[in-house]
Write a protein that holds these residues in place. Structure first.
Motif, PDB file in Angstrom:
ATOM      1  N   VAL A 258       0.860  -1.190   0.000  1.00  0.00           N
ATOM      2  CA  VAL A 258       0.000   0.000   0.000  1.00  0.00           C
ATOM      3  C   VAL A 258       0.891   1.233   0.000  1.00  0.00           C
ATOM      4  N   GLY A 259       0.760   2.076  -1.005  1.00  0.00           N
ATOM      5  CA  GLY A 259       1.564   3.292  -1.068  1.00  0.00           C
ATOM      6  C   GLY A 259       1.088   4.331  -0.058  1.00  0.00           C
ATOM      7  N   VAL A 260       2.028   4.853   0.747  1.00  0.00           N
ATOM      8  CA  VAL A 260       1.679   5.854   1.762  1.00  0.00           C
ATOM      9  C   VAL A 260       2.777   6.913   1.844  1.00  0.00           C
ATOM     10  N   VAL A 261       2.391   8.078   2.347  1.00  0.00           N
ATOM     11  CA  VAL A 261       3.349   9.115   2.744  1.00  0.00           C
ATOM     12  C   VAL A 261       3.127   9.362   4.229  1.00  0.00           C
ATOM     13  N   LEU A 262       4.182   9.263   5.032  1.00  0.00           N
ATOM     14  CA  LEU A 262       4.054   9.350   6.488  1.00  0.00           C
ATOM     15  C   LEU A 262       4.022  10.794   6.970  1.00  0.00           C
ATOM     16  N   ASP A 263       3.145  11.028   7.977  1.00  0.00           N
ATOM     17  CA  ASP A 263       3.135  12.284   8.721  1.00  0.00           C
ATOM     18  C   ASP A 263       3.570  12.078  10.167  1.00  0.00           C
ATOM     19  N   ARG A 264       3.481  10.823  10.632  1.00  0.00           N
ATOM     20  CA  ARG A 264       3.793  10.548  12.039  1.00  0.00           C
ATOM     21  C   ARG A 264       4.123   9.065  12.193  1.00  0.00           C
ATOM     22  N   LEU A 265       5.125   8.798  13.021  1.00  0.00           N
ATOM     23  CA  LEU A 265       5.491   7.444  13.412  1.00  0.00           C
ATOM     24  C   LEU A 265       5.631   7.449  14.927  1.00  0.00           C
ATOM     25  N   ALA A 266       5.037   6.456  15.607  1.00  0.00           N
ATOM     26  CA  ALA A 266       5.054   6.462  17.067  1.00  0.00           C
ATOM     27  C   ALA A 266       5.074   5.040  17.605  1.00  0.00           C
ATOM     28  N   TYR A 267       5.478   4.935  18.896  1.00  0.00           N
ATOM     29  CA  TYR A 267       5.361   3.689  19.655  1.00  0.00           C
ATOM     30  C   TYR A 267       4.281   3.887  20.716  1.00  0.00           C
ATOM     31  N   GLU A 274      -0.858   4.209  25.687  1.00  0.00           N
ATOM     32  CA  GLU A 274      -0.067   5.414  25.952  1.00  0.00           C
ATOM     33  C   GLU A 274       1.022   5.575  24.890  1.00  0.00           C
ATOM     34  N   THR A 275       1.167   6.797  24.390  1.00  0.00           N
ATOM     35  CA  THR A 275       2.234   7.095  23.439  1.00  0.00           C
ATOM     36  C   THR A 275       3.566   7.165  24.182  1.00  0.00           C
ATOM     37  N   LEU A 276       4.529   6.352  23.754  1.00  0.00           N
ATOM     38  CA  LEU A 276       5.834   6.310  24.406  1.00  0.00           C
ATOM     39  C   LEU A 276       6.836   7.230  23.739  1.00  0.00           C
ATOM     40  N   SER A 277       6.758   7.325  22.417  1.00  0.00           N
ATOM     41  CA  SER A 277       7.668   8.188  21.668  1.00  0.00           C
ATOM     42  C   SER A 277       7.080   8.373  20.268  1.00  0.00           C
ATOM     43  N   GLU A 278       7.400   9.515  19.642  1.00  0.00           N
ATOM     44  CA  GLU A 278       6.876   9.760  18.290  1.00  0.00           C
ATOM     45  C   GLU A 278       7.844  10.606  17.484  1.00  0.00           C
ATOM     46  N   TRP A 279       7.719  10.503  16.174  1.00  0.00           N
ATOM     47  CA  TRP A 279       8.509  11.274  15.218  1.00  0.00           C
ATOM     48  C   TRP A 279       7.567  11.900  14.201  1.00  0.00           C
ATOM     49  N   ARG A 280       7.859  13.137  13.811  1.00  0.00           N
ATOM     50  CA  ARG A 280       7.082  13.844  12.793  1.00  0.00           C
ATOM     51  C   ARG A 280       8.050  14.487  11.805  1.00  0.00           C
ATOM     52  N   PRO A 281       7.564  14.871  10.617  1.00  0.00           N
ATOM     53  CA  PRO A 281       8.454  15.518   9.638  1.00  0.00           C
ATOM     54  C   PRO A 281       9.070  16.780  10.241  1.00  0.00           C
ATOM     55  N   GLY A 282      10.280  17.045   9.810  1.00  0.00           N
ATOM     56  CA  GLY A 282      10.918  18.257  10.287  1.00  0.00           C
ATOM     57  C   GLY A 282      12.395  18.049  10.524  1.00  0.00           C
TER      58      GLY A 282
END
Length: 282
Positions: A258-267, A274-282
């Motif tokens: 499935v083709g996707v473009v990411l805006d956010r990746l998290a654990y 509960e969100t433990l850690s996340e990454w966003r563009p930038g």
């Protein structure tokens, strides 16, 4: 005429006038009532047009259902639709991992890219979450390199036959003498156009996060593993379809990406969310 008769006549006239006036008033009131009853009721205000509903975020259930349909079409020899209704729709995919305990780091030279995992640090006190996208810039299980994109990363979707976002139920021990059949492969292809965000790019830096216990105590094992969360937009491949499947063998389910473009990746913690850690563009 006698004076008594004249006086009686003068006395009766005002009473007759009053009676006549009362009759006229009653008739006028009755007419007004009929007019009011006959008047049309005021028109109801025209209903306001309903506000357009925002596109819902497609979740694991919706995405895997679309993949099932695409795999069936590919197996039947049908060409994917270029004007894909999934294009540019927002999505959120959760991938459970580490449900049955830690996974040791692979031996040197053995690739583990494309699937998240967790393991304990050398001293046994901390837990390290790790994910490295596979590098599919030169091609993947569904076909050759995608033109128009600078980089393609790969993420395998765990248990694609499951719609639940949590851990699978533990099964009985599998005898080592039996070989398990090949499981269907479903993946997200992280498409990166020229000059776009580097989020999700496969390189030397993996997405890692370390959990530590309280004080000198070791971090406890997770109750329900962890979840990798991927959010963004579904994006068409060069041929115009969001989901690309390839028939490799007639008796096997086609692998799909499935083709996707990411805006956010998290654990996330698998039990509490509960969100433990996340990454966003930038």
């Amino acid at each position: 005429m006698s004076d008594r008769a004249v006086n009686a006549s003068i006395t009766l006239r005002p009473a007759r006038l009053l009676a006549l006036a009362g009759a006229v008033g009653l008739a006028t009131a009755a007419c007004g009532d009929r007019q009011r009853a006959a008047a049309p009721a005021p028109a109801a205000p025209a209903p306001r047009p309903a506000a357009p509903l925002a596109d819902p975020v497609l979740d694991r259930v919706a995405i895997l259902s679309a993949v099932d349909a695409a795999a069936s079409s590919a197996a039947a020899g049908r060409t994917p639709t270029a004007n894909d209704s999934l294009a540019n729709r927002r999505f959120r995919m959760r991938i459970a991992f580490g449900c049955f305990g830690p996974e040791p780091a692979p031996a040197e030279g053995v690739a583990d890219a494309g699937a998240p995992r967790w393991s304990r640090t050398a001293d046994g006190k901390a837990i390290r979450l790790r994910f490295t996208p596979a590098d599919w810039t030169a091609g993947d299980a569904t076909g050759p390199a995608a033109p128009g994109f600078e980089h393609v990363g790969g993420v395998w979707v765990n248990q694609p036959w499951m719609r639940s976002e949590g851990c699978p139920a533990p099964g009985p021990p599998t005898p080592q003498v039996f070989e398990l059949p090949t499981t269907p492969k479903v993946a997200l292809a992280l498409l990166r156009a020229e000059g776009a965000s580097r989020l999700g790019r496969a390189d030397d830096r993996a997405f890692t996060f370390t959990l530590r216990g309280q004080g000198d105590a070791p971090a406890p094992d997770p109750a329900q593993g962890y979840r990798l969360v991927l959010e963004g937009r579904l994006t068409p491949w060069a041929e115009g379809a969001v989901i690309r499947c390839r028939v490799n063998r007639a008796e096997s389910r086609p692998p799909c990406a499935v083709g996707v473009v990411l805006d956010r990746l998290a654990y996330e913690d698998g039990a509490t969310g509960e969100t433990l850690s996340e990454w966003r563009p930038g």
